[in-house]
Design an enzyme around this catalytic site. Sequence first.
Site, mmCIF file in Angstrom:
data_model
loop_
_atom_site.group_PDB
_atom_site.id
_atom_site.type_symbol
_atom_site.label_atom_id
_atom_site.label_comp_id
_atom_site.label_asym_id
_atom_site.label_seq_id
_atom_site.Cartn_x
_atom_site.Cartn_y
_atom_site.Cartn_z
ATOM 1 C CG HIS A 7 72.396 53.753 38.094
ATOM 2 N ND1 HIS A 7 72.153 54.024 37.024
ATOM 3 C CD2 HIS A 7 71.477 54.572 38.659
ATOM 4 C CE1 HIS A 7 71.295 55.049 36.625
ATOM 5 N NE2 HIS A 7 70.691 55.243 37.894
ATOM 6 C CG HIS A 79 66.333 56.160 40.252
ATOM 7 N ND1 HIS A 79 66.580 57.146 40.856
ATOM 8 C CD2 HIS A 79 67.268 55.548 39.485
ATOM 9 C CE1 HIS A 79 67.771 57.457 40.171
ATOM 10 N NE2 HIS A 79 68.124 56.743 39.309
ATOM 11 C CD GLU A 130 68.142 56.936 35.352
ATOM 12 O OE1 GLU A 130 68.428 56.463 36.501
ATOM 13 O OE2 GLU A 130 68.523 58.079 34.793
HETATM 14 CO CO CO Z 1 69.460 57.007 37.850
#
Ligand code: CO
Length: 136
Positions: A7, A79, A130
Amino acid sequence: MIGRLNHVAIAVPDLEAATATYRDTLGAKVSEQQPEPDHGVTVVFVELGNTKIELLHPLGEGSPIANFLKSNPAGGMHHVCYDVEDIIAARDKLKAEGARVLGDGEPKIGAHGNPVLFLHPKDFCGTLVELEQPEA
Ligand code: CO
């Protein structure tokens, strides 16, 4: 090592407005608001064919995105999240190469119920990264 783009997270000052933008203007499928008190955010998931966008809004005191929104009052990309097959092996390889893993370096359970880690933006082209280990 990294796999698919899991994502992209976008911090937003107004979650209702951001959700409406993605749903109505961009014509995307959006989720209900999902409070994540452990992570200090409320999330709306935007489902795309090949990945997701996560709209993040601060929840509670000391939200990790509160300062980001102070610096970026209109919101902005917070992020990117990449899948990894083995998050411990990935962490150990990155640390061996000198990359900084945020926090205590131990994976936490992320918004999708899977282990995640965050990597220092200064080591990754100015982008907070991440890593998530999806369910096998
Ligand atoms: Co995230």
